[in-house]
Design an enzyme around this catalytic site. Structure first.
Site, PDB file in Angstrom:
ATOM      1  N   THR A  71       2.161   5.946  -1.780  1.00 24.13           N
ATOM      2  CA  THR A  71       2.425   7.379  -1.981  1.00 24.13           C
ATOM      3  C   THR A  71       3.090   7.615  -3.330  1.00 24.13           C
ATOM      4  OG1 THR A  71       2.579   7.791   0.396  1.00 24.13           O
ATOM      5  CG2 THR A  71       3.655   9.386  -1.053  1.00 24.13           C
ATOM      6  N   GLY A 201       1.774  -2.417  -0.645  1.00 27.46           N
ATOM      7  CA  GLY A 201       2.014  -3.771  -0.163  1.00 27.46           C
ATOM      8  C   GLY A 201       1.753  -3.986   1.321  1.00 27.46           C
ATOM      9  N   HIS A 202       2.089  -2.990   2.140  1.00 28.85           N
ATOM     10  CA  HIS A 202       2.047  -3.249   3.589  1.00 28.85           C
ATOM     11  C   HIS A 202       0.638  -3.179   4.178  1.00 28.85           C
ATOM     12  CE1 HIS A 202       1.907   0.942   5.445  1.00 28.85           C
ATOM     13  NE2 HIS A 202       2.041   1.195   4.157  1.00 28.85           N
ATOM     14  N   THR A 238      17.199   0.247  -9.740  1.00 30.68           N
ATOM     15  CA  THR A 238      17.224  -1.214  -9.609  1.00 30.68           C
ATOM     16  C   THR A 238      15.958  -1.695  -8.918  1.00 30.68           C
ATOM     17  OG1 THR A 238      19.625  -1.123  -9.439  1.00 30.68           O
ATOM     18  CG2 THR A 238      18.566  -3.158  -8.708  1.00 30.68           C
ATOM     19  N   CYS A 326      -1.352   7.998   8.851  1.00 31.23           N
ATOM     20  CA  CYS A 326      -0.332   8.309   7.830  1.00 31.23           C
ATOM     21  C   CYS A 326       0.232   9.714   7.932  1.00 31.23           C
ATOM     22  CB  CYS A 326      -0.904   8.095   6.444  1.00 31.23           C
ATOM     23  SG  CYS A 326      -1.223   6.358   6.143  1.00 31.23           S
TER      24      CYS A 326
END
Length: 384
Positions: A71, A201-202, A238, A326
């Protein structure tokens, strides 16, 4: 028995991914911006993952920007590109079957004064190339098309689109949402004319909350998150070192023994499709079985509402989704199925089965046996 057929919603992490995430959290926990040894160790994880992704896609490591997932990658690509290039033009093109992570930013860009053209699709869910060709103009600055549709598995002719975009609209950047395609297709952005590419990634056995945006070094994109200047000022904050480390391992692993994995997905899909077609009043949606994405099969069970069938299967340990998982508005009608001009009854009875390399033929057979048992009962119940 349990059968998890909702891998397009999320996948189980590879054990090796979980292992490196824990190591980066508990042992090599330094801030990658720090100048001491602990910081350098953490920075190595980020560097390694960028190099892995760059090698897999034949791009430069500096063109990889890590994000919090698909997203954010989509949002950064769209807002960043539109804002950075608005002096060149005001026209943006997308399709009627995009994920909300593209669709909603497009609505916001329209509110901000950009002219947005939404292209129709055919009954298989594929964009109409002749309509795209007509829509492309000299003042077009951005074209965004998904690679694989998350609901029906339709595959867009991405390379062909890339060629056409750069030929007809030399000022345009071509963005591809590859969230359901990465790990299922070999993707080489430079060869395919893709300027911006979003990945999550998931969906590839990596950690949730991780992803990246490939940004061609020649593309102008305006940062959306400002602060400490991390990632060359493109995305401050970070770095999520454990997540980035896990994402790199997942990407490396999903492309190992790649052809065999994809073939296994197609065989699972074909086995399920063959069984479904033997059941009464079942319609398969989208492209032909080998034309569409290997991991997604959309089917409509006429006369039974999708939520009812979904929960009936869940009771037997079978997990699927109604359209796409989603949306938090679970009952909202699917934009993709509407764009395909699907009849209401078919649309309201649609389930999505999505596979991963971990699924087995036994699970498919179990699912078919359960469906054979419950469908007549549910249809009888629906009529009363």
């Amino acid at each position: 028995m349990e059968a998890y057929f909702d891998n397009s919603a999320t996948t189980r992490c590879y054990p090796e991914v979980a292992e490196i995430v824990v190591k980066a959290m508990t042992e090599d926990f330094g801030n990658p911006s720090a100048m001491h040894k602990k910081g350098v160790e953490a920075e190595q994880y980020v560097k390694r993952s960028a190099e892995t992704l760059a090698r897999l896609m034949k791009v430069n490591a500096k063109e990889i920007l890590f994000t919090s997932g698909g997203t954010e990658s989509d949002n950064l690509a769209l807002f960043g590109a539109a804002q950075a290039n608005k002096r060149r033009g005001n026209h943006i093109i997308t399709t009627s079957v995009e994920h909300a992570a593209v669709g909603q930013p497009m609505e916001r860009l329209q509110e901000q004064g950009f002219e947005v053209t939404v292209l129709p699709v055919d009954s298989r869910g594929v964009v109409k190339m002749d309509v795209l060709e007509t829509a492309l103009r000299l003042d077009t600055i951005l074209v965004s098309v998904m690679y694989v549709n998350n609901e029906v598995g339709a595959v867009m002719p991405v390379e062909e689109i890339g060629r056409l975009v750069h030929e007809k609209s030399p000022n345009a950047l071509f963005h591809v949402d590859a969230i359901q395609a990465f790990g299922k297709y070999r993707i080489y952005p430079k060869r395919m004319g893709i300027d911006l590419l979003s990945v999550s990634g998931h969906k590839i056995h990596g950690p949730k909350g991780t992803g990246f945006l490939y940004i061609n070094e020649k593309a102008k994109v305006q940062p959306q998150i400002l602060g400490g200047g991390q990632q060359n000022g493109m995305r401050s904050g970070t770095d999520n070192v454990p997540g980035i480390a896990g994402l790199g391992v997942a990407a490396e692993m999903i492309y190992q023994d790649f052809e065999n994995k994809v073939e296994h997905l197609y065989q699972l899909k074909e086995r399920l499709a063959d069984g479904l077609l033997k059941l009464p009043d079942v319609i398969l949606n989208g492209m032909g079985l080998r034309e569409g994405a290997p991991q997604i099969l959309s089917a409509s069970f006429i006369g039974i509402r999708s939520e009812v069938l979904l929960h009936t299967l869940e009771d037997r340990g079978i997990y699927v989704s109604a359209g796409s998982a989603c949306s938090s508005h679970k009952r909202k009608a699917s934009g993709t199925l509407s764009a395909m001009e699907m009849p209401k009854e078919q649309k309201e009875s649609t389930l999505r089965f999505s596979f991963s390399e971990e699924n087995t033929f036994e699970e498919v057979d179990y699912c078919l046996a359960v469906l054979q048992e419950v469908l007549p009962m549910l249809r009888r119940y629906a009529r009363h």
